[in-house]
Design a protein around this motif. Structure first.
Motif, mmCIF file in Angstrom:
data_model
loop_
_atom_site.group_PDB
_atom_site.id
_atom_site.type_symbol
_atom_site.label_atom_id
_atom_site.label_comp_id
_atom_site.label_asym_id
_atom_site.label_seq_id
_atom_site.Cartn_x
_atom_site.Cartn_y
_atom_site.Cartn_z
ATOM 1 N N GLN A 176 -3.086 0.639 -3.757
ATOM 2 C CA GLN A 176 -2.936 -0.717 -3.236
ATOM 3 C C GLN A 176 -2.682 -1.682 -4.377
ATOM 4 O O GLN A 176 -3.145 -1.463 -5.501
ATOM 5 N N VAL B 266 0.843 -1.192 0.000
ATOM 6 C CA VAL B 266 0.000 0.000 0.000
ATOM 7 C C VAL B 266 0.878 1.241 0.000
ATOM 8 O O VAL B 266 2.012 1.222 0.455
ATOM 9 N N ALA C 275 -6.889 -2.865 3.067
ATOM 10 C CA ALA C 275 -5.910 -1.872 2.611
ATOM 11 C C ALA C 275 -6.155 -0.532 3.296
ATOM 12 O O ALA C 275 -5.203 0.156 3.695
#
Length: 112
Positions: A28, A17, A37
Motif C-alpha cells: 500500500q 494498493v 487498505a
C-alpha cells in the motif's frame, strides 16, 4: 518488481494498493489507513472474481470474442473513483486525474 509509487505520481491519485488473488494486501502507498487498505484489497479481489464471471457469461451469451479474461475495471463516484488492473488498484480524485495517464501507468504495472 512493479512499484506503486509510479501510480502516486499520477496527478489526483490518493492511494494505491497491490493485492493478492485471495484478497490479502501485498502493498500500500498513499493516504489510506492499513485497515482501509485491507478492505480495499479484499473488495478488489472479490470484484476481479465477479468481473471474470461476468466476462465469461457475456462472452458465452453474446458469442463475441475477446471479453475473457477481463483486464480490469473501474468504479466511478461523484468525487472519487477506483481503478483496478490486474493486482493493482488506485483511488483517485475525479476532478484532478487524467484517466489516460492513469490507464497508461496501471497497464504498465499490470504487464511489467
Amino acid at each position: 518488481m512493479a512499484n506503486l509509487d509510479e501510480l502516486m505520481q499520477v496527478k489526483g491519485t490518493i492511494a494505491a494498493v497491490r493485492f493478492r488473488e485471495d484478497g490479502s494486501l501485498a502493498q500500500q502507498v498513499g493516504d489510506i489507513s492499513s485497515a482501509n487498505a485491507d478492505l480495499a484489497s479484499d473488495m478488489c479481489s472479490a470484484t476481479n472474481q465477479l468481473m471474470q464471471q461476468e466476462a465469461d457469461l457475456f462472452a458465452a451469451y453474446s458469442g463475441m470474442r475477446g471479453w475473457t479474461p477481463p483486464e480490469g475495471w473501474a468504479m466511478h463516484g461523484d468525487e472519487y473513483s477506483i481503478w483496478a488492473l490486474g493486482e493493482f488498484a488506485c483511488i483517485v480524485r475525479n476532478a484532478e486525474v487524467s484517466y489516460n495517464e492513469l490507464y497508461r501507468v496501471l497497464n504498465h504495472l499490470a504487464h511489467y
